[in-house]
Structure formats: C-alpha cells, structure tokens
Design an enzyme around this catalytic site. Structure first.
Site, mmCIF file in Angstrom:
data_model
loop_
_atom_site.group_PDB
_atom_site.id
_atom_site.type_symbol
_atom_site.label_atom_id
_atom_site.label_comp_id
_atom_site.label_asym_id
_atom_site.label_seq_id
_atom_site.Cartn_x
_atom_site.Cartn_y
_atom_site.Cartn_z
ATOM 1 N N CYS A 88 0.897 -1.191 -0.023
ATOM 2 C CA CYS A 88 -0.104 -0.205 -0.048
ATOM 3 C C CYS A 88 0.860 1.144 -0.038
ATOM 4 C CB CYS A 88 -1.025 -0.079 1.161
ATOM 5 S SG CYS A 88 -2.333 1.004 0.909
ATOM 6 N N HIS A 197 -3.372 -5.394 1.386
ATOM 7 C CA HIS A 197 -2.701 -5.870 2.803
ATOM 8 C C HIS A 197 -2.597 -7.148 3.263
ATOM 9 C CE1 HIS A 197 -2.063 -1.528 4.462
ATOM 10 N NE2 HIS A 197 -2.975 -1.300 3.375
ATOM 11 N N GLU A 199 -0.536 -8.498 5.123
ATOM 12 C CA GLU A 199 -0.207 -8.712 6.761
ATOM 13 C C GLU A 199 -1.508 -8.581 7.499
ATOM 14 O OE1 GLU A 199 -0.165 -6.127 5.176
ATOM 15 O OE2 GLU A 199 -0.732 -4.356 6.411
#
Ligand code: GLN
Length: 226
Positions: A88, A197, A199
C-alpha cells in the site's frame, strides 16, 4: 541455521509496520525494525515497506518518504537484487522511488476504500509469491485513498507482455486501477508492490482469511534456500 532476517521500515506516519513484523514472525523469520532516518539496512535479507500515511501523504502518498536517508541504501540494494515488498503506502513509495513503474492516484470517486477484496494472483514466480499458484484467488483487505494504479500505454503493455502484473482485483474494481491491477513487480522479480494488505490476512482470528501469509512464507522459503 539462523532465521532469515526481514527488515520492516518505519516512516513518520507508517501505520502497519507492527502488523508486517508480526506477519514476518508468523512466517518463521526474524523481523528487524528499520528506521527511515538511518542509513543502515542492518544486513537484512529482505525488506518490507509497510502501509500507512508516511509524512501524512502530503504532496502525494509516498512522495516525501522516497527521500528518506534509508531509501538511498534500499534503492541500491534493490537494484542489486535484495527482495523488497511494498504494501500500500510502501507500494506508493516504491513507485515514487522509481523501483516500480506507474503511479497510484486517488481512487475513482475520491473515496477512501476499506474492505475485504477478492484478488487473483497472476504471477507466482516472484520472490514474494512462490507459495501461490498462478490464477489462485485470495481474499485480502484493502484500505486506501490513492489506490488507482496507472501507467502509460507502453508501460502497461510491457507489464502485461512480460507477465509482471502480480495480482488483479476480482469482482468490482475498488478504485479504477487500469486492467484491475492490484500489484506489479520489477523485471527481476525481487521488488513487488501491492495495494492490498496481506499482513492483515495472516490469522483467522484477526483477518478475513489467512490468504496473505503466503507473501511472507514465500520470501522465507526463498531466503532459506538461497
Ligand atoms: N493503508 C495504506 O497504506 C494507505 C496508503 C495511503 N495513505 C492511501 O491512503 O492511499
């Protein structure tokens, strides 16, 4: 054998550095905190540029962070083959630093978009995607205002022709990105930028899936084998 060491850079305004470090740890590597103002990559084996709002997204998202002292070392190391993942805001920084082609512009409709997003992994040959199969569909959160990927026609043709589109949005394109592009890689495949994302999709308790863990296990396996 010592665990692979994966650096996570924190810029002023970074938001997802701790989540990225957690994902690195869950994948079996040692996260190494890197500070934007330092000029030392601390001998890490790979680097993640996390999501967030570096320098408040002033000028353009990522436009100031790309001049951080550490970025000079990172650009040289990436050009030398160091595996780098920009997530991002990290993707935006990598484009501003010209490690990846194209740019991220304000979302179509100018709204901040935050939702779970179906993606298709189109390139499973990068340092960060080998634990996926080409065509694999995953669900990973997106949360950004400047997620619209654009590039000039020649660059877009080159990315498509060389199979350098790493991931594409499925279902409804959330931001107007050309060719539904959610992530791209450099020619060597060591540098990957991704607007979604991963993560935030590494534990079923805290995310919509564990589909994002593969980005981190991929690099760990790559480093262990190196
Ligand atoms: N989640 C993020 O990293 C956001 C990136 C950037 N601040 C944007 O809004 O587009």
């Amino acid at each position: 054998m010592d665990a692979a060491r994966v650096g996570v850079i924190t810029f002023p305004g970074s938001l997802d550095d701790r989540d990225a470090a957690r994902a690195v740890r869950l994948a079996g590597a040692e996260p190494v905190a890197l500070w934007h103002a330092d000029d030392d990559l601390r001998g890490v084996d790979a680097v993640v540029l996390p999501g967030g709002f570096s320098y408040g997204d002033y000028l353009r998202a990522g436009a100031i962070a790309r001049f951080a002292p550490l970025m000079e070392k990172l650009v040289d190391a990436a050009r030398g083959g160091l595996p780098v993942l920009g997530i991002c805001n990290g993707f935006q920084v990598l484009c501003e630093a010209h490690l990846l082609p194209g740019a991220l512009l304000p979302n179509a409709g100018l709204h901040f978009v935050c939702r779970d997003q179906r993606l298709r992994v189109d390139d499973a040959d990068t340092a960060w995607t080998r634990d996926y199969t080409a065509g694999q569909e995953i669900v990973v959160p997106i949360k950004n205002r400047d997620g619209r990927y654009v590039a000039d026609p020649d660059t877009l043709a080159e990315l498509e022709g060389e199979g350098r589109v790493v991931a594409r949005y499925l279902d409804l394109n959330p931001n107007g990105s050309l060719n539904d592009i959610a992530g791209v890689r450099n020619e060597a495949g060591n540098v990957v930028g991704l607007m979604p994302h991963p993560e935030h999709a590494v534990e079923s308790l805290t995310g919509p899936s564990t589909d994002g863990l593969g980005f981190f296990t991929s690099i760990v396996k790559r480093l262990v084998e190196a």
